[in-house]
Design a protein around this motif. Structure first.
Motif, PDB file in Angstrom:
ATOM      1  N   ASN A 227       0.830  -1.196   0.000  1.00  0.00           N
ATOM      2  CA  ASN A 227       0.000   0.000   0.000  1.00  0.00           C
ATOM      3  C   ASN A 227       0.871   1.255   0.000  1.00  0.00           C
ATOM      4  N   LEU A 228       1.924   1.224   0.810  1.00  0.00           N
ATOM      5  CA  LEU A 228       2.843   2.359   0.894  1.00  0.00           C
ATOM      6  C   LEU A 228       3.572   2.601  -0.425  1.00  0.00           C
TER       7      LEU A 228
ATOM      8  N   ASP B 290       5.920   0.643  -7.466  1.00  0.00           N
ATOM      9  CA  ASP B 290       6.628   1.616  -6.621  1.00  0.00           C
ATOM     10  C   ASP B 290       6.355   3.071  -7.019  1.00  0.00           C
ATOM     11  N   GLN B 291       5.147   3.336  -7.543  1.00  0.00           N
ATOM     12  CA  GLN B 291       4.867   4.686  -8.021  1.00  0.00           C
ATOM     13  C   GLN B 291       4.895   5.729  -6.910  1.00  0.00           C
ATOM     14  N   HIS B 292       4.521   5.323  -5.698  1.00  0.00           N
ATOM     15  CA  HIS B 292       4.534   6.284  -4.593  1.00  0.00           C
ATOM     16  C   HIS B 292       5.971   6.635  -4.189  1.00  0.00           C
ATOM     17  N   LEU B 293       6.864   5.653  -4.248  1.00  0.00           N
ATOM     18  CA  LEU B 293       8.273   5.929  -3.939  1.00  0.00           C
ATOM     19  C   LEU B 293       8.872   6.854  -4.993  1.00  0.00           C
ATOM     20  N   ARG B 294       8.512   6.630  -6.265  1.00  0.00           N
ATOM     21  CA  ARG B 294       9.019   7.503  -7.340  1.00  0.00           C
ATOM     22  C   ARG B 294       8.485   8.929  -7.148  1.00  0.00           C
TER      23      ARG B 294
ATOM     24  N   ALA C  84      12.310  12.976   3.628  1.00  0.00           N
ATOM     25  CA  ALA C  84      11.807  11.761   2.983  1.00  0.00           C
ATOM     26  C   ALA C  84      11.518  10.675   4.015  1.00  0.00           C
ATOM     27  N   GLU C  85      12.364  10.566   5.037  1.00  0.00           N
ATOM     28  CA  GLU C  85      12.125   9.559   6.076  1.00  0.00           C
ATOM     29  C   GLU C  85      10.827   9.852   6.812  1.00  0.00           C
ATOM     30  N   ARG C  86      10.584  11.120   7.132  1.00  0.00           N
ATOM     31  CA  ARG C  86       9.342  11.466   7.820  1.00  0.00           C
ATOM     32  C   ARG C  86       8.132  11.140   6.946  1.00  0.00           C
ATOM     33  N   VAL C  87       8.231  11.456   5.647  1.00  0.00           N
ATOM     34  CA  VAL C  87       7.119  11.178   4.737  1.00  0.00           C
ATOM     35  C   VAL C  87       6.845   9.680   4.670  1.00  0.00           C
ATOM     36  N   VAL C  88       7.879   8.877   4.537  1.00  0.00           N
ATOM     37  CA  VAL C  88       7.710   7.420   4.458  1.00  0.00           C
ATOM     38  C   VAL C  88       7.064   6.887   5.725  1.00  0.00           C
ATOM     39  N   ARG C  89       7.521   7.362   6.874  1.00  0.00           N
ATOM     40  CA  ARG C  89       6.974   6.865   8.145  1.00  0.00           C
ATOM     41  C   ARG C  89       5.513   7.289   8.327  1.00  0.00           C
ATOM     42  N   VAL C  90       5.189   8.521   7.937  1.00  0.00           N
ATOM     43  CA  VAL C  90       3.790   8.983   8.042  1.00  0.00           C
ATOM     44  C   VAL C  90       2.896   8.123   7.164  1.00  0.00           C
ATOM     45  N   LEU C  91       3.311   7.885   5.935  1.00  0.00           N
ATOM     46  CA  LEU C  91       2.506   7.095   5.008  1.00  0.00           C
ATOM     47  C   LEU C  91       2.374   5.653   5.486  1.00  0.00           C
ATOM     48  N   TYR C  92       3.428   5.116   6.089  1.00  0.00           N
ATOM     49  CA  TYR C  92       3.335   3.740   6.589  1.00  0.00           C
ATOM     50  C   TYR C  92       2.369   3.662   7.770  1.00  0.00           C
ATOM     51  N   ASP C  93       2.389   4.676   8.623  1.00  0.00           N
ATOM     52  CA  ASP C  93       1.435   4.714   9.734  1.00  0.00           C
ATOM     53  C   ASP C  93      -0.001   4.743   9.206  1.00  0.00           C
ATOM     54  N   GLU C  94      -0.220   5.510   8.142  1.00  0.00           N
ATOM     55  CA  GLU C  94      -1.571   5.632   7.582  1.00  0.00           C
ATOM     56  C   GLU C  94      -1.982   4.410   6.774  1.00  0.00           C
ATOM     57  N   SER C  95      -1.011   3.627   6.321  1.00  0.00           N
ATOM     58  CA  SER C  95      -1.307   2.506   5.416  1.00  0.00           C
ATOM     59  C   SER C  95      -2.145   1.415   6.066  1.00  0.00           C
TER      60      SER C  95
ATOM     61  N   GLU D  72      -4.812   1.991   7.835  1.00  0.00           N
ATOM     62  CA  GLU D  72      -6.200   2.441   7.959  1.00  0.00           C
ATOM     63  C   GLU D  72      -6.808   2.943   6.664  1.00  0.00           C
ATOM     64  N   GLN D  73      -6.000   3.269   5.676  1.00  0.00           N
ATOM     65  CA  GLN D  73      -6.537   3.818   4.435  1.00  0.00           C
ATOM     66  C   GLN D  73      -5.656   3.449   3.259  1.00  0.00           C
ATOM     67  N   ALA D  74      -6.254   3.499   2.074  1.00  0.00           N
ATOM     68  CA  ALA D  74      -5.500   3.231   0.856  1.00  0.00           C
ATOM     69  C   ALA D  74      -4.647   4.454   0.528  1.00  0.00           C
ATOM     70  N   ILE D  75      -3.371   4.227   0.308  1.00  0.00           N
ATOM     71  CA  ILE D  75      -2.467   5.316  -0.058  1.00  0.00           C
ATOM     72  C   ILE D  75      -2.589   5.564  -1.559  1.00  0.00           C
ATOM     73  N   THR D  76      -2.885   6.797  -1.920  1.00  0.00           N
ATOM     74  CA  THR D  76      -3.046   7.189  -3.319  1.00  0.00           C
ATOM     75  C   THR D  76      -2.009   8.258  -3.659  1.00  0.00           C
ATOM     76  N   PRO D  77      -1.769   8.491  -4.957  1.00  0.00           N
ATOM     77  CA  PRO D  77      -0.862   9.582  -5.321  1.00  0.00           C
ATOM     78  C   PRO D  77      -1.286  10.927  -4.729  1.00  0.00           C
ATOM     79  N   ALA D  78      -2.605  11.159  -4.659  1.00  0.00           N
ATOM     80  CA  ALA D  78      -3.095  12.407  -4.076  1.00  0.00           C
ATOM     81  C   ALA D  78      -2.712  12.502  -2.604  1.00  0.00           C
ATOM     82  N   ARG D  79      -2.821  11.364  -1.885  1.00  0.00           N
ATOM     83  CA  ARG D  79      -2.463  11.366  -0.466  1.00  0.00           C
ATOM     84  C   ARG D  79      -0.960  11.588  -0.285  1.00  0.00           C
TER      85      ARG D  79
END
Length: 321
Positions: free
Chosen positions: A18-19, A24-28, A57-68, A70-77
């Motif tokens: 999900n992250l 790997d489009q979200h990582l790109r 980048a580390e903070r962004v990755v960790r935030v998205l993993y925390d959210e993953s 409970e919700q679907a991670i999208t490019p908009a998110r």
């Protein structure tokens, strides 16, 4: 260059997929947004870049993993988290710790992002007349609607009025089919969309039927006095000077007014000056009136929108030099 390795826990393959996103489009997307290189193997991630970008980048990755979880991670998110991280960098420690409470709506809380959005929401809660001025995509209209919904739900106001100038008013508007609400509906669609998201289609329809939510073209505001109401004037850059004065003098007791607009996108005839441009220097020092100015960095839509706004600002700045 700095290389940082992080391990995300607890290990969960579904959350990791999900992250990262498909292929790997979200990582790109994180790489493009922050100018870093991100690679992953299982729950181990490696980030390469300059010190500041790697930390972000580390903070962004960790935030998205925390959210993953409970919700679907999208490019908009991903873009919103990148935007929030950029705003966080600009805030000092005091502002970052304080923040502004989320706006409570029936379906989900709405959280202002960044310094300008937080200041905007805080001002709406404190001041009777508020201006949100800036480019498209900065959340000025959406947040105004959210504040209106919150005020209605908490019985701070008795009704919501959505007002917008119909630039094509006159013959062409008159020939549109339907009653007044149906004629003006196309101009108020962004406001309706936000209301549907926060209250639901059925409740909005019922409130409109009971006149708790009212839509009106700006020209129909003359002669009215509005008490205990939350009034939003959208696309205010298309008001004339006379219309802006008329509108601002409609406010009654217990009412809140929010005026939103983008002074770089005026659709008035060339011989008509924008009422929004005219009123800012007149009211800027009056107590009880707030003005919030949004910039390109506050745009929370597709990242290209932010770049387009910045490019136009640069071009217009050169023309004025």
């Amino acid at each position: 260059m700095t290389t940082n390795s992080i391990t995300l826990t607890p290990t969960d393959n579904h959350r990791l997929a999900n992250l990262c996103g498909q292929f790997d489009q979200h990582l790109r997307q994180i790489e493009r947004g922050l100018g870093v290189e991100v690679t992953s193997r299982g729950n181990c991630f490696r980030i390469i870049g300059n010190d500041v970008a790697v930390d972000r980048a580390e903070r962004v990755v960790r935030v998205l993993y925390d959210e993953s979880s409970e919700q679907a991670i999208t490019p908009a998110r991903v873009q919103l988290v990148l935007q929030a991280e950029g705003c966080r960098q600009e805030s000092d420690a005091e502002e970052d710790a304080g923040g502004v409470a989320a706006i409570r709506t029936r379906h989900a809380p709405v959280r202002p992002r960044g310094r300008n959005q937080q200041q905007y929401v805080d001002s709406i809660r404190k001041c009777d007349i508020n201006f949100g001025i800036g480019p498209a995509g900065t959340g000025k209209t959406y947040l105004a609607v959210a504040c209106a919904v919150e005020a209605l739900e908490q019985s701070e106001v008795r009704r919501i009025l959505l007002v917008r100038p119909a630039v094509e008013a006159g013959e062409r508007l008159g020939f549109l089919p339907g009653d007044l609400a149906q004629k003006i509906d196309p101009y108020l669609r962004p406001l309706y969309d936000a209301l549907y998201e926060m209250l639901g289609f059925e409740r909005v329809s019922k409130l409109v039927e009971r006149n708790v939510i009212e839509v009106a073209p700006l020209a129909y505001m003359r002669g009215r006095t509005l008490n205990e109401a939350f009034i939003i004037l959208d696309e205010a850059q298309n008001t004339t000077q006379e219309q802006m004065k008329m509108f601002l003098t409609r406010i009654g007791f217990g009412s809140t007014v929010v005026v939103t607009g983008d002074i770089t996108q005026v659709d008035l005839p060339r011989d008509k000056a924008s009422g929004l441009r005219h009123v800012v220097p007149i009211l800027k020092d009056i107590k009880g009136i707030s003005l919030t100015f949004f910039q390109a960095r506050d745009v929370v839509r597709h990242p290209l929108v932010q770049r387009i706004v910045s490019a136009y600002e640069t071009s217009e700045g050169r023309q004025h030099d």
